[in-house]
Design a protein around this motif. Structure first.
Motif, short mmCIF file in Angstrom:
data_model
loop_
_atom_site.label_atom_id
_atom_site.label_comp_id
_atom_site.label_asym_id
_atom_site.label_seq_id
_atom_site.Cartn_x
_atom_site.Cartn_y
_atom_site.Cartn_z
N LEU A 98 -5.25 12.04 -6.64
CA LEU A 98 -5.93 11.43 -5.50
C LEU A 98 -4.99 10.42 -4.86
N LYS A 99 -4.81 10.51 -3.56
CA LYS A 99 -4.01 9.52 -2.84
C LYS A 99 -4.90 8.30 -2.58
N LEU A 100 -4.63 7.24 -3.30
CA LEU A 100 -5.49 6.06 -3.31
C LEU A 100 -4.77 4.84 -2.77
N ALA A 101 -5.45 4.07 -1.94
CA ALA A 101 -4.94 2.79 -1.46
C ALA A 101 -5.86 1.68 -1.95
N VAL A 102 -5.34 0.48 -1.99
CA VAL A 102 -6.11 -0.69 -2.39
C VAL A 102 -6.15 -1.68 -1.23
N ALA A 103 -7.35 -2.16 -0.92
CA ALA A 103 -7.53 -3.16 0.14
C ALA A 103 -7.86 -4.50 -0.51
N GLY A 104 -6.90 -5.39 -0.56
CA GLY A 104 -7.11 -6.72 -1.13
C GLY A 104 -6.74 -6.81 -2.59
N LEU A 105 -6.28 -8.01 -2.98
CA LEU A 105 -5.92 -8.26 -4.38
C LEU A 105 -6.60 -9.53 -4.90
N THR A 106 -7.56 -10.07 -4.16
CA THR A 106 -8.15 -11.35 -4.55
C THR A 106 -9.35 -11.21 -5.48
N HIS A 107 -9.79 -9.99 -5.74
CA HIS A 107 -10.90 -9.79 -6.66
C HIS A 107 -10.37 -9.78 -8.09
N ASP A 129 -0.07 4.42 -13.68
CA ASP A 129 0.81 5.45 -14.25
C ASP A 129 0.10 6.51 -15.07
N ARG A 130 -1.21 6.52 -15.07
CA ARG A 130 -1.87 7.46 -15.98
C ARG A 130 -1.98 8.88 -15.42
N GLY A 131 -1.75 9.07 -14.10
CA GLY A 131 -1.58 10.42 -13.59
C GLY A 131 -2.69 11.01 -12.76
N ASP A 132 -3.88 10.38 -12.70
CA ASP A 132 -4.96 11.00 -11.94
C ASP A 132 -4.97 10.57 -10.47
N PHE A 133 -4.28 9.48 -10.15
CA PHE A 133 -4.16 9.10 -8.75
C PHE A 133 -2.77 8.54 -8.47
N GLU A 134 -2.39 8.61 -7.20
CA GLU A 134 -1.14 8.02 -6.74
C GLU A 134 -1.49 6.82 -5.86
N LEU A 135 -1.02 5.65 -6.23
CA LEU A 135 -1.24 4.46 -5.42
C LEU A 135 -0.23 4.47 -4.28
N VAL A 136 -0.74 4.68 -3.06
CA VAL A 136 0.17 4.87 -1.93
C VAL A 136 0.38 3.60 -1.12
N GLY A 137 -0.49 2.61 -1.26
CA GLY A 137 -0.34 1.38 -0.49
C GLY A 137 -1.35 0.33 -0.89
N ILE A 138 -0.98 -0.93 -0.65
CA ILE A 138 -1.86 -2.06 -0.93
C ILE A 138 -1.85 -2.98 0.29
N ALA A 139 -3.03 -3.26 0.83
CA ALA A 139 -3.13 -4.19 1.96
C ALA A 139 -3.47 -5.57 1.42
N GLU A 140 -2.52 -6.50 1.51
CA GLU A 140 -2.73 -7.86 1.04
C GLU A 140 -1.78 -8.81 1.79
N PRO A 141 -2.34 -9.70 2.59
CA PRO A 141 -1.50 -10.60 3.38
C PRO A 141 -0.81 -11.69 2.56
N ASP A 142 -1.32 -12.00 1.38
CA ASP A 142 -0.74 -13.05 0.55
C ASP A 142 0.42 -12.48 -0.26
N ARG A 143 1.65 -12.69 0.21
CA ARG A 143 2.83 -12.10 -0.44
C ARG A 143 3.05 -12.67 -1.83
N ASP A 144 2.74 -13.95 -2.02
CA ASP A 144 2.95 -14.55 -3.33
C ASP A 144 2.01 -13.91 -4.37
N LEU A 145 0.76 -13.71 -3.97
CA LEU A 145 -0.20 -13.07 -4.87
C LEU A 145 0.23 -11.64 -5.17
N ALA A 146 0.65 -10.92 -4.13
CA ALA A 146 1.11 -9.54 -4.32
C ALA A 146 2.32 -9.49 -5.25
N SER A 147 3.24 -10.42 -5.09
CA SER A 147 4.43 -10.47 -5.92
C SER A 147 4.07 -10.73 -7.38
#
Length: 351
Positions: free
Chosen positions: A10-19, A30-48
């Motif tokens: 499954l091509k999966l994206a994530v919206a937000g990292l604050t939860h 890495d378990r193989g059932d989905f591919e993480l294709v993108g993450i929308a998160e404006p906070d670069r420090d949190l994303a890092s």
């Protein structure tokens, strides 16, 4: 599930990292059932911070949700930001034909929920709501026993959910900031934990809408939760039964449990794996049976496997399933009425 469906990622994206529960999806990259294709998160420090912790590339990070959806073309988006943003995510994803799964509750308000439902229905996307208790084998066993008719009809259901409070249990600062904000979370403990009982009861009652809702809220930790209530008791009235929801950020011990009192006995879903039944005998006697239940079969215990199975038509959710949109619209009706009842000091009647 068939081998071909399992093999198709499954091509999966994530919206937000604050939860605070975002680790569920990041730890499964890495378990193989989905591919993480993108993450929308404006906070670069949190994303890092998360990129280092879970080993993904910062190339996956987009500051803007629309840009991420356009460039990565996911099949589905998992929302892990604040609840207020759920509407914005569906507004961006639905017209593109991208399915959405949000963390509970569905929305901050009934108005937002209805707008989300309209978009999902118009653009024919799945809009699922993920609850931890949807995976509990005890809840499924409790419904199985109740539906068998052996204990008769349910008369009273009591659902208790909560913990010591977000600050006391040490949630991350980015999570605490919006969880205790009445606009971004829609309220406090009433929204955070009241949704579980409404969701479970709507499922047990096969989508029956209540007659009325009466609620009382308190703020017992003003120093920790200055903007929101941290304790709620909600009475949901039906023609032939009653639901009592106790949602709290003041329980000394974290809990997610349910009690069903029927005509001939009681069913206690004490936690995820332990269930008890009591068959009534005489005035206060009973025969007790104790169950130690194994985890549910895949894909149900895993929200991302379930999302994949639904999208790939390997599973069709039953009417008013715990994840379903129709269930969670009724949940939002109950929560909205509970907020109004607590604010106005009166019972709110349904049309």
């Amino acid at each position: 599930m068939t081998a071909s469906a399992q093999a198709k990622k499954l091509k999966l994206a994530v919206a937000g990292l604050t939860h605070g529960h975002v680790g569920w999806v990041l730890s499964a990259i890495d378990r193989g059932d989905f591919e993480l294709v993108g993450i929308a998160e404006p906070d670069r420090d949190l994303a890092s911070k998360y990129a280092i912790q879970y080993g993904f590339s910062m190339d996956l990070i987009f500051a803007d949700l629309d840009n991420m959806l356009e460039e990565t073309e996911p099949e589905a988006v998992a929302a892990f930001g604040n609840t207020f943003d759920h509407l914005r995510i569906v507004q961006a994803a639905a017209p593109r034909g991208i399915h959405v799964m949000v963390e509970k509750p569905l929305a901050v308000s009934l108005k937002h929920a209805q707008e989300m439902a309209n978009l999902a229905q118009k653009h024919q996307i799945h809009l699922l709501t993920n609850y931890e208790t949807s995976w509990y084998p005890t809840n499924h066993k409790a419904k199985e026993i109740l539906m068998s008719g052996e204990y008769g009809n349910a008369i009273k259901v009591i659902v208790r959910d909560g913990h010591r409070g977000p600050k006391k249990i040490g949630v991350g600062p980015e999570f605490l900031e919006w969880l205790t904000d009445p606009q971004l979370n829609g309220g406090g403990a009433l929204m955070d934990f009241g949704c579980y009982g409404a969701n479970l009861m709507t499922w047990l009652a096969n989508g029956e809408r209540p007659l009325s809702v009466t609620a009382i809220t308190q703020q017992l930790q003003p120093e920790n939760n200055p903007k929101v209530e941290d304790d709620a008791t909600i009475i949901v009235n039906y023609p032939d039964k009653q639901l009592i929801i106790q949602a709290s950020w003041n329980w000394p011990i974290g809990r997610k449990d349910m009690e069903i009192y029927a005509e001939k006995g009681a069913i206690y879903a004490d936690n995820r794996n332990q269930l008890r039944t009591r068959w009534a005998e005489g005035y206060d006697g009973f025969q007790e049976k104790i169950y130690e239940l194994p985890e549910l079969d895949l894909p149900y215990p895993d929200p991302f496997l379930l999302l994949k199975a639904v999208i790939q038509n390997e599973i069709q959710l039953p009417p008013f399933d715990l994840y379903s949109l129709e269930n969670n619209l009724i949940v939002m009706e109950i929560l909205e009425a509970a907020k109004k009842s607590a604010e106005q000091g009166k019972t709110i009647y349904f049309n």
